[in-house]
Design an enzyme around this catalytic site. Structure first.
Site, short mmCIF file in Angstrom:
data_model
loop_
_atom_site.label_atom_id
_atom_site.label_comp_id
_atom_site.label_asym_id
_atom_site.label_seq_id
_atom_site.Cartn_x
_atom_site.Cartn_y
_atom_site.Cartn_z
N CYS A 92 0.82 -1.23 0.00
CA CYS A 92 0.00 0.00 0.00
C CYS A 92 0.85 1.27 0.00
O CYS A 92 1.50 1.58 -0.98
CB CYS A 92 -0.96 -0.06 1.18
SG CYS A 92 -2.43 0.95 0.95
N HIS A 102 -3.89 -6.13 1.51
CA HIS A 102 -3.77 -6.38 2.95
C HIS A 102 -4.37 -7.75 3.19
O HIS A 102 -4.62 -8.50 2.25
CB HIS A 102 -4.55 -5.31 3.73
CG HIS A 102 -4.07 -3.93 3.47
ND1 HIS A 102 -2.86 -3.46 3.89
CD2 HIS A 102 -4.66 -2.90 2.80
CE1 HIS A 102 -2.71 -2.20 3.51
NE2 HIS A 102 -3.79 -1.84 2.85
#
Lengths: 244, 457
Positions: free
Chosen positions: A93, A193
């Site tokens: 991310c 994630h």
């Protein structure tokens, strides 16, 4: 055998349980009798890339990303050198965005990235949130990778790096294309994630073997360990969200 | 006309809810009435003679609300409040509708409402509260809220809409709140003093808080849990603001919280049926609010003695001669605190984790990897249930626990019964459910046990 692991900016870039990726590598090494040595490197600390085989950087808030970007002005060239030397990188991310060429947040100036990935990210009003399934090719084998994405940043890849995989269901790098993540040499960036590695043990093991092979300058094959629970967890999410 | 229709419809839905299986009527009625007459929440403000109190924070809203309501009732006041944790605007209006006679001529002394962190401004604008309690701010459902810093900014903005004479009651030991709350003109602080158990370094590296001015990490002389404690910036003068309402010498003793509450140099001792360090703060928050509302300490003391824990917050039940403790878990800090309760409990044989990933639980279950399962002792038998039972089992595997495949099932009823059958009689089972998993569990328990329906509190 030993694996020397560098966890970058752990107290700044640590949203969404990304630390679980570090834990996964640690345990999967220890369960095989491979010694796992962890060091954390943060703001204003000296980075000696020769000491490490594997670098990890997680996701964070805009404010933290700005602070890290500033520190990366000094550390960036060293990290880039490590990437060129085939060391393994896993970036999630915000960390993924910072290893690209630049990140343009909503307000304020463009944040220069490290430039390991030929990729750039722009803020948008899109909310790319949800469970995501991608297909990736590693070691000439097609594998499915499962995770949860949560980003408004839209990432675009240039010609010099490959995506991590192809989106089967979900958003991926941006809403226009079906690619997810980035890969350059042994560096991997992704929006996934979950955290990423626990339910994708094959990918975790791939990263470990890449790091060890590069370190010991020979092909290292890891012994198989019991991944029954990992597979069950993976299949359960497949059933819940991807109709399989 | 529309308003009367809205109230009528709402009350009919509340009446029919148990038959239509719409849950406890704690949310659906509000949703529909607000559609018919959106100004209903604002209009309902005039029902409350003495004012409205709002309670928000990541953890502890329900317990703080219940404590304050108990004190107010003991003081003889009439109160409308939202129980069952339904804390969105529609939940608040549902709670009001339930108690309000048809044509809105009711007069109730106080409204006490817990408010979801993301809705503080909206509810402040509608209800003009005389008091807002800011309990704490931790990372929670990131896929719903985004980031702590953004919530802190939202709260700072929300406070600007408070009536001039209203008060803010804030946690002095939480730097994410004091950094903006101390700027507010009518702010009072609560906190603890002389708490004996503390660390000097953060439990988890993720709990590092940065000074908003200097952007360097805050240092702590004492960390009680997460980022709560006695902090200071090594560079500027930012530190814990002076505490107006102090909980001195807080301690846990045989299932109760004990200590001294001090305000304006007057102290009195208390003992409450609650456990857990985090509840020290919920307790002092409620007591501080009671003081601000001019309730006498004797009455406060009595109210606290009458208190018993709310639905899913340290609920204790008996089934087939096993003691079952249910503690709701919603985020890493809350879960760490809940795990801490295991230390003070006897004969705990089994732990049942129930993890769902519905919207109210947080769709991204990554957060369980930020819970400190690594310090969980290895002498419990572990069971896993809920939609994401396997994810939870995987987390515990990586925490070094032995996982038995036969102890995992997405069927909550089945795994609950299995946990019971594999626990010897007169031993204790701890259950840690996420929010909707708790509702699922409760639905089953209500069929087999004479426990209260949660909306009946």
């Amino acid at each position: 055998m030993e694996l020397n692991f560098c966890y970058l900016y752990p107290e700044l870039l640590n949203l969404y349980g990304d630390w679980g990726n570090v834990l996964t590598i640690e345990k999967r090494c220890q369960w095989r009798g491979i010694k796992f040595n962890l060091e954390t490197i943060s703001l204003n600390q000296k980075l000696e890339i020769e000491k490490y085989d594997f670098f990890f950087i997680g996701g964070g808030q805009d404010i933290q990303q700005k602070v890290v970007a500033k520190d990366l002005i000094k550390k960036g060239p060293l990290l880039k050198e490590a990437a060129e030397k085939n060391k393994v990188f896993l970036a999630i991310c915000g960390g993924y965005q910072l290893l690209g060429k630049y990140y343009q947040p909503f307000s304020g100036e463009k944040l220069e990235g490290v430039g390991i990935f030929d990729a750039w990210t722009e803020s948008s009003h899109y909310r790319c949130i949800g469970n995501i399934l991608i297909e990736s090719e590693i070691n000439n084998q097609k594998i499915k990778i499962i995770g949860f994405e949560n980003h408004s940043g839209q990432t675009y890849l240039g010609g010099k790096c490959q995506p991590l995989g192809k989106v089967i269901k979900g958003f991926g790098n941006n809403v226009k294309e079906k690619s997810e993540g980035a890969r350059y040499k042994n560096c991997f960036g992704t929006y996934l994630h979950g955290p990423l590695l626990p339910k994708n043990p094959q990918f975790a093991d791939y990263l470990i073997s890449l790091a060890l092979s590069q370190k010991y300058k020979k092909n290292i094959n890891l012994e198989k360990i019991d991944d029954t629970l990992e597979k069950l967890a993976f299949e359960e999410v497949l059933k819940l969200y991807f109709g399989r | 006309m529309k308003k009367i229709l809205a109230i009528l419809v709402g009350k009919i839905i509340i009446f029919l809810s148990p038959f239509l299986k719409l849950g406890g009527g704690t949310s659906a009625p509000g949703k529909i009435t607000l559609k018919i007459y959106p100004k209903l929440l604002k209009d309902s403000r005039k029902i409350f003679k003495k004012g409205v109190i709002l309670i928000t924070g990541t953890n502890g809203k329900t317990t703080t609300t219940k404590l304050l309501v108990e004190i107010l009732k003991t003081a003889g006041f009439s109160v409308i409040y939202n129980s069952g944790g339904s804390n969105l605007p529609r939940g608040i209006i549902s709670a009001i509708l339930k108690k309000q006679p048809l044509l809105g001529k009711a007069e109730v002394d106080f409204g006490v409402f817990e408010v979801d962190e993301a809705y503080l401004e909206q509810v402040i604008k509608n209800l003009n509260p005389s008091l807002v309690i800011l309990g704490n701010l931790f990372r929670d459902q990131l896929d719903r809220y985004g980031e702590i810093d953004i919530l802190a900014q939202k709260w700072e903005k929300a406070l600007k809409f408070l009536p001039k004479n209203s008060f803010v009651l804030a946690n002095s030991d939480d730097p994410t709140i004091t950094s903006f709350a101390e700027k507010f003109h009518n702010v009072k602080f609560f906190g603890v003093e002389n708490l004996q158990t503390f660390k000097t370094n953060p439990e988890h590296i993720a709990d590092t808080i940065y000074c908003k001015k200097c952007f360097i990490p805050l240092r702590y002389s004492k960390i009680f849990f997460s980022h709560i404690g006695k902090y200071f910036c090594p560079n500027c003068s930012f530190k814990n603001p002076k505490i107006d309402f102090i909980f001195k010498n807080p301690q846990l003793d045989k299932g109760k919280i004990k200590g001294k509450i001090c305000f304006q140099n007057k102290c009195f001792p208390i003992a409450v049926n609650l456990e857990g360090t985090y509840n020290f703060y919920n307790l002092i928050a409620a007591v501080s609010a009671a003081f601000l509302l001019k309730i006498e300490s004797q009455v406060i003391k009595k109210g606290l003695e009458n208190f018993s824990a709310a639905f899913g917050r340290q609920e204790e039940i008996f089934y087939k001669n096993r003691k079952i403790k249910i503690i709701l878990v919603k985020n890493p800090t809350g879960f760490n605190q809940a795990l801490g309760l295991l230390k003070n409990s006897e004969k705990v044989h089994s732990i049942l984790f129930l993890l769902n990933d519905n919207i109210a639980d947080g769709k991204d279950v990554s957060w369980i990897w930020d819970v400190d399962f690594e310090s969980l002792p290895h002498n419990f038998e572990l069971f896993f249930g809920g939609r994401r039972a396997y994810d939870m089992a995987l987390r515990l595997k990586y925490a070094g626990q032995i996982i038995k495949k036969e102890n995992i099932s997405t069927n909550i009823k089945a795994i609950f019964e299995k946990a019971v059958s594999k626990t010897s009689p007169s031993n204790t089972i701890f259950i840690f459910p996420s929010y909707t998993a708790l509702l699922d569990l409760r639905n089953y328990l209500q069929k087999i046990l004479p426990i209260k329906k949660f909306w009946e509190e």
